[in-house]
Design an enzyme around this catalytic site. Structure first.
Site, PDB file in Angstrom:
ATOM      1  N   SER A   1       0.838  -1.192   0.000  1.00  0.00           N
ATOM      2  CA  SER A   1       0.000   0.000   0.000  1.00  0.00           C
ATOM      3  C   SER A   1       0.882   1.255   0.000  1.00  0.00           C
ATOM      4  O   SER A   1       1.673   1.444  -0.921  1.00  0.00           O
ATOM      5  CB  SER A   1      -0.952  -0.050   1.198  1.00  0.00           C
TER       6      SER A   1
ATOM      7  N   HIS B   1      -7.658  -5.777   0.303  1.00  0.00           N
ATOM      8  CA  HIS B   1      -6.464  -4.956   0.437  1.00  0.00           C
ATOM      9  C   HIS B   1      -5.352  -5.677   1.199  1.00  0.00           C
ATOM     10  O   HIS B   1      -4.173  -5.451   0.942  1.00  0.00           O
ATOM     11  CB  HIS B   1      -6.819  -3.647   1.141  1.00  0.00           C
TER      12      HIS B   1
END
Length: 263
Positions: free
Chosen positions: A96, A230
Site C-alpha cells: 500500500s 487490500h
C-alpha cells in the site's frame, strides 16, 4: 550527528538476523502500519534472505516522535538509513503506502547513489502514474476508523478497543496524508525487475491500476492477482514468500513482459 547505530535503532527492525545471507529484503509497511506487521513474513523467509522491516516515526516504540506527513520527506529519510545496507543486493517489498515509498526510495538510490535494486515488489497499490483524488486524511476520527475497518487491516479486537485505536489515529492520519498528497514526478524508469501484487477485490486499487506498474521499469515485469482484498497477503503468505524468495535469486527471467497504461 546521529550515528549509524542510532539510525538503525530508530528505523530498522531485524527480527530474525541472517548475517550470512546473500540478499537483503527491505519491507515497508502500509498506512498506519508498523514494522511488526512483517514479523511473520520475516520468520518465513529462507536463510538466504536477511529481512529488514522499516519502522516509521509516530508508532509503537517511536510513538513519542512526530509523524512525517509527506512522502518525499519520508522517502528521503529511509534512503539515508538504507545506504549503509547497500553492500549486498536489496529487494524491496512495499504494501500500500509502502509500495509508493519503495518506488520513491528506489528512484533516489538509483539517481543519487547509483544503486539498482535486485527487485521491487509493489503490493496493493496503484502505479505512481495513476493518481486519484482521495481525502480520507481530512475525515474526523470516526470516519478514519471506518476506513480502517473497510480495509480490514487491523485486528478486529483492536478496532473494538476504542482507546487503543484512538491512540493510533495520529499515525494513521499522517500516513494517509502522505499517501493522498503524493504527486508523481515523471522521470527515468527504474532498471530493476518489478512485480505488482494485488487482491482481486481490493477497494483501493483496480487491476488496471496495479498492472500499470509495468510503465515504471525498463527491466522485467511480473503481475500476480490473489483472491482477497487490500490485505490479501495475510491469507496468502506462503505464496508471497515464494515469490519474494524467487525474486531474491540472481538472473530472474522476465514474467509477463510489456507495458500497460492507466485506465
Amino acid at each position: 550527528m546521529t550515528t549509524r547505530a542510532e539510525q538503525d535503532r530508530l528505523w530498522i527492525r531485524r527480527y530474525h538476523p541472517r548475517p550470512d545471507a546473500a540478499v537483503r529484503l527491505v519491507c515497508l509497511p502500509h498506512a498506519g502500519g508498523s514494522a511488526s506487521f512483517y514479523r511473520p513474513l520475516s520468520a518465513a523467509m529462507p536463510a538466504s534472505v536477511d529481512v529488514l522491516a522499516v519502522q516509521y516515526p509516530g508508532r509503537q516504540d517511536r510513538r513519542d516522535e512526530p509523524c512525517i506527513q509527506t512522502l518525499p520527506e519520508l522517502a528521503g529519510h529511509i534512503t539515508s538509513v538504507l545506504l549503509p545496507w547497500t553492500d549486498r543486493p536489496l529487494v524491496f517489498f512495499g504494501h500500500s503506502l509502502g509500495a509508493t515509498l519503495a518506488f520513491e526510495v528506489a528512484r533516489r538510490l538509483e539517481r543519487d547513489h547509483g544503486v539498482v535494486l535486485h527487485a521491487l515488489f509493489a503490493s496493493a497499490r496503484r502505479a505512481p502514474s495513476c493518481p486519484r483524488t482521495e481525502t480520507v486524511h481530512r475525515r474526523d476520527d470516526d470516519g478514519l476508523i471506518e476506513e480502517v475497518r473497510l480495509l480490514s487491516g487491523t485486528d478486529s479486537a483492536i478496532l473494538d478497543d476504542i482507546e487503543l485505536i484512538r491512540m493510533a489515529l495520529p499515525a494513521i492520519r499522517a500516513d494517509y496524508h502522505a499517501a493522498e498528497t503524493y504527486v508523481y514526478e515523471p522521470g527515468p524508469d527504474l532498471h530493476c525487475p518489478l512485480w505488482s501484487l494485488v487482491g482481486d477485490s481490493d477497494p483501493k486499487v483496480t487491476l488496471d491500476e496495479a498492472r500499470a506498474w509495468s510503465r515504471h521499469t525498463d527491466a522485467s515485469f511480473g503481475f500476480r492477482v490473489f483472491p482477497g482484498g487490500h490485505f490479501y497477503l495475510t491469507s496468502h503468505q506462503a505464496e508471497v514468500v515464494r515469490l519474494l524468495t524467487a525474486g531474491a535469486r540472481p538472473k530472474r527471467r522476465p514474467v509477463e513482459p510489456g507495458r500497460a497504461s492507466c485506465p
